[in-house]
Design an enzyme around this catalytic site. Structure first.
Site, PDB file in Angstrom:
ATOM      1  N   GLU A 325      21.801 -51.231  19.025  1.00 36.76           N
ATOM      2  CA  GLU A 325      23.231 -51.522  18.996  1.00 36.76           C
ATOM      3  C   GLU A 325      23.537 -53.015  18.924  1.00 36.76           C
ATOM      4  O   GLU A 325      24.207 -53.569  19.790  1.00 36.76           O
ATOM      5  CB  GLU A 325      23.925 -50.879  20.197  1.00 36.76           C
ATOM      6  CG  GLU A 325      23.791 -49.374  20.195  1.00 36.76           C
ATOM      7  CD  GLU A 325      24.442 -48.709  21.396  1.00 36.76           C
ATOM      8  OE1 GLU A 325      25.059 -49.417  22.209  1.00 36.76           O
ATOM      9  OE2 GLU A 325      24.317 -47.482  21.522  1.00 36.76           O
ATOM     10  N   ASN A 368      18.205 -49.633  15.787  1.00 38.47           N
ATOM     11  CA  ASN A 368      18.937 -48.396  16.047  1.00 38.47           C
ATOM     12  C   ASN A 368      20.401 -48.706  16.347  1.00 38.47           C
ATOM     13  O   ASN A 368      20.708 -49.665  17.064  1.00 38.47           O
ATOM     14  CB  ASN A 368      18.293 -47.693  17.266  1.00 38.47           C
ATOM     15  CG  ASN A 368      18.819 -46.305  17.494  1.00 38.47           C
ATOM     16  OD1 ASN A 368      18.852 -45.477  16.588  1.00 38.47           O
ATOM     17  ND2 ASN A 368      19.226 -46.013  18.730  1.00 38.47           N
ATOM     18  N   GLU A 432      19.752 -39.763  17.925  1.00 42.21           N
ATOM     19  CA  GLU A 432      20.457 -39.354  19.149  1.00 42.21           C
ATOM     20  C   GLU A 432      21.552 -38.340  18.844  1.00 42.21           C
ATOM     21  O   GLU A 432      22.648 -38.414  19.400  1.00 42.21           O
ATOM     22  CB  GLU A 432      21.057 -40.582  19.845  1.00 42.21           C
ATOM     23  CG  GLU A 432      20.051 -41.673  20.153  1.00 42.21           C
ATOM     24  CD  GLU A 432      20.658 -42.867  20.853  1.00 42.21           C
ATOM     25  OE1 GLU A 432      21.779 -42.743  21.384  1.00 42.21           O
ATOM     26  OE2 GLU A 432      20.014 -43.924  20.879  1.00 42.21           O
ATOM     27  N   ASP A 434      24.176 -35.471  18.679  1.00 38.31           N
ATOM     28  CA  ASP A 434      24.856 -34.389  19.373  1.00 38.31           C
ATOM     29  C   ASP A 434      26.199 -34.180  18.688  1.00 38.31           C
ATOM     30  O   ASP A 434      26.691 -35.071  17.990  1.00 38.31           O
ATOM     31  CB  ASP A 434      25.023 -34.630  20.888  1.00 38.31           C
ATOM     32  CG  ASP A 434      25.482 -36.027  21.244  1.00 38.31           C
ATOM     33  OD1 ASP A 434      26.160 -36.673  20.419  1.00 38.31           O
ATOM     34  OD2 ASP A 434      25.177 -36.501  22.348  1.00 38.31           O
TER      35      ASP A 434
END
Length: 655
Positions: A325, A368, A432, A434
């Site tokens: 990030e 990432n 990651e 979801d």
């Protein structure tokens, strides 16, 4: 803070822990669970403290000043530190591997603060602390309910639950404390394993200690062949104070993965969150600034951290999220103004990758980030990675977090995200993923609505179909959690029960699971289209054939279509009176279509003639039962459905 209000749910990848070490936090159990079994009740109505005591020198006593229920509560006075408060021994009450819901009502005697519900555990005298409920605003004017889940995942010789505050030492009250659990269901062993169906790349789950014990461990082992320690490898978990390295949280997770033949993604070596404040404190004890001395000290600390953590795991970890990030698309240069950047500029990223390559030359090194399907952020990340590659910085891949919801993003945006990085020749991973059932921060459902779960299934279906198309670029897909009983989305961005994963709170397969494994088994009682995929063609009816002795019928549906490609679902039903032990279904494509990828069977094609043979687990079909498979295909000009199908040399009916 985010790209738009519409993206408010799409947050930083791990801005809040999934759970601390072995703690699992959530708002509440799903509404469809059976009545919980209560193992602990403390209401203080008998006039005793019921086993509660202070953690230090504070005084606990039954009080009638205020009460949540009945006429008494427990008062806690004489607190000299915020982490001191009422505690209860639960060593003989909690069993390892059982998920307990702990509830406590709390209020202050005066003033206001934040309260937390925590657990202290010790093994061989070494203490560890797990947060069950994080900072929750409390004051003297009302009772506030702290509710969270906790799973003990290790053997301990000391276990106490306690209430603490964030800053003040004000006296407080607690009342009506309970702990309960819902008996676990066995996992479903008669359904396909995700890792057996999706073979183009490893499919993983982010885990805590709670996911490697009892039924959770069985579910993880059955369906996934990759894991990411969700929080156990972050800086606060591995080097909480300078030079004091600990791997107590991560080692059990890595050992489980190795024992079960799973790949391991290391997350993360550098992040602006969950980094202890000492890292950014200068030699003079003051916060670091952009001086030469502070920069040198910060980069020394960074190098020492990576050399220790990466070396500890050696070749056990094959992929590292080196930096996490670092992009802020609202900055002209696209770089997040974290303490790392304000002190060291881009050199912290360069140093991190250089040292990681030296210590772990075998590992793939990733950058990432989240919201990489937003064009502005995607483009800024691309520019940074291109710059780093041009400088010779050893970046091997780009990680796309993919925290999405049932209405965002589109397949087109996600495809554009993947396409953007293809020219760089890097690996790409979904790190990651979801799929929240919520589309705004103002929504909250006591039970996940059926239509949202159906939309979610379509999102998983369409996203995985897309990912499998990019099997030459995507080398791993990881879900941020194992099941809905342990998800960070229960408390972020607001507290409410979410259901973002493939398995529900009792570890049973949802429609989302079938969206990945066999889209034909998604609930077909509604015609709600996929909110994220291309607009499906209307199902094209087949011309009925002449039924033969095979006694079969076939349903063929085009469920998605885009320029040059399509997705189809096929169901073959045994309409006879004799069970099949295996089957092969054949047909002719009329317009030159080609099968490019198939699941739940094996395909063969020669020119227009195509056939599909059952997989190992779906060959047996009883009378009246069905078997299903799906595939991706290519088309040019038109895409008509086949007009007839054959099984065992005879023509099936079409439905």
């Amino acid at each position: 803070m985010r790209a738009s209000l519409r993206l408010a749910l799409i947050s930083v990848a791990a801005a809040l822990p999934v759970a601390a070490a072995v703690a699992v936090t959530s708002a509440a159990s799903a509404a469809d669970e059976p009545t919980p079994i209560t193992v602990l009740t403390s209401d203080f109505e008998d006039g005793t403290t019921q086993g509660w005591a202070g953690r230090a020198s504070e005084t606990v006593a039954v009080s009638t000043t205020v009460a949540h229920g009945g006429s008494t509560s427990l008062s806690v006075t004489g607190r000299t530190a915020a982490w001191q408060g009422p505690s209860l021994d639960v060593l003989g009450t909690f069993e390892k591997g059982t998920a307990y819901t702990i509830s406590a009502w709390v209020r202050l005697a005066s003033g206001s603060d934040n309260a937390r519900l925590s657990v202290e555990r010790r093994t061989d005298g070494v203490a560890a602390y797990d947060q069950v409920v994080g900072n929750t605003a409390i004051d003297s004017g009302r009772w506030v309910n702290l509710v969270g889940r906790y799973t003990l995942a290790t053997d301990v010789d000391f276990l106490r639950v306690y209430v603490e505050t964030a800053s003040s030492t004000e006296s407080l009250y607690i009342d009506d404390v309970t702990a309960s659990y819902v008996p676990a269901l066995p996992i479903q062993t008669n359904i396909p394993s995700v890792q057996d169906v999706v073979t183009e790349f490893p499919v993983g789950a982010a885990i805590t200690g709670a996911e490697i014990v009892t039924e959770h461990g069985q579910l993880l082992d059955k369906h996934f062949n990759s894991v990411t320690p969700g929080n156990a490898l972050k800086w606060d978990a591995t080097e909480p104070s300078e030079g004091a390295f600990t791997y107590a949280q991560a080692d059990p997770l890595v050992s489980f993965a190795k024992a079960h033949g799973m790949a391991i993604r290391g997350h993360t070596l550098v992040w602006h969150n969950q980094t202890p404040s000492w890292v950014f404190t200068g030699a003079d004890g003051q916060p670091m600034t952009a001086t030469a001395d502070d920069k040198a000290l910060l980069l020394d600390r960074l190098e020492n951290h990576i050399r220790n953590v990466a070396a500890h795991y050696g070749t056990d970890i094959g992929v590292w999220d080196v930096v996490n990030e670092v992009i802020d698309e609202n900055q002209s240069d696209g770089l997040r103004r974290s303490s790392w950047f304000t002190v060291a500029g881009l050199d912290y990223i360069r140093t991190a990758f250089r040292v990681a390559r030296e210590v772990a030359p075998h590992a793939k090194l990733f950058i990432n980030d989240y919201n990489t399907n937003v064009p502005a952020k995607r483009d800024k990340l691309y520019a940074l990675v291109a710059q780093l590659k041009a400088e010779g910085v050893p970046v091997d891949g780009v990680g796309h977090q993919m925290h999405v919801n049932v209405s965002w993003p589109s397949i087109a945006d996600t495809k554009a995200m993947l396409d953007k990085f293809v020219p760089l020749g890097l690996e790409q991973q979904i790190t990651e993923m979801d799929v929240s059932i919520y589309t705004s921060n103002g929504e909250s459902f006591p039970t996940p609505p059926a239509d949202r779960l159906l939309q979610q299934a379509y999102v998983y279906r369409d996203m995985f179909a897309l990912f499998r198309q990019y099997r030459d670029e995507i080398t791993s897909v990881t879900l941020w959690g194992l099941a809905d009983d342990n998800t960070w989305l229960d408390t972020f961005p607001v507290t409410r029960k979410d259901a973002p994963l493939l398995f529900d709170t009792r570890l049973q397969a949802k429609s989302a699971y079938w969206g990945v494994v066999d889209p034909t088994k998604i609930n077909t009682t509604t015609s709600t289209p996929s909110p994220t995929g291309p607009t499906p063609n209307s199902p094209t009816p087949s011309t009925p054939g002449t039924p033969g002795t095979a006694a079969c019928s076939v349903t063929y549906r085009v469920t998605g279509s885009w320029q040059g490609g399509f997705q189809a679902d096929v169901r073959v039903t045994n309409t006879g009176s004799t069970a099949w032990t295996s089957w092969t279904l054949g047909w002719q494509f009329a317009a030159g279509q080609q099968i490019t990828q198939l699941w739940n069977g094996s395909a063969a094609q020669s020119g227009a003639a195509a056939s599909v043979t059952n997989a190992g687990w779906n060959g047996a079909v009883a009378p009246g039962a069905s078997a299903s498979f799906g595939f991706l295909g290519s088309w040019t000009g038109s895409n008509p459905a086949p007009t007839s199908y054959s099984l065992k040399g005879t023509i099936c009916a079409t439905a």
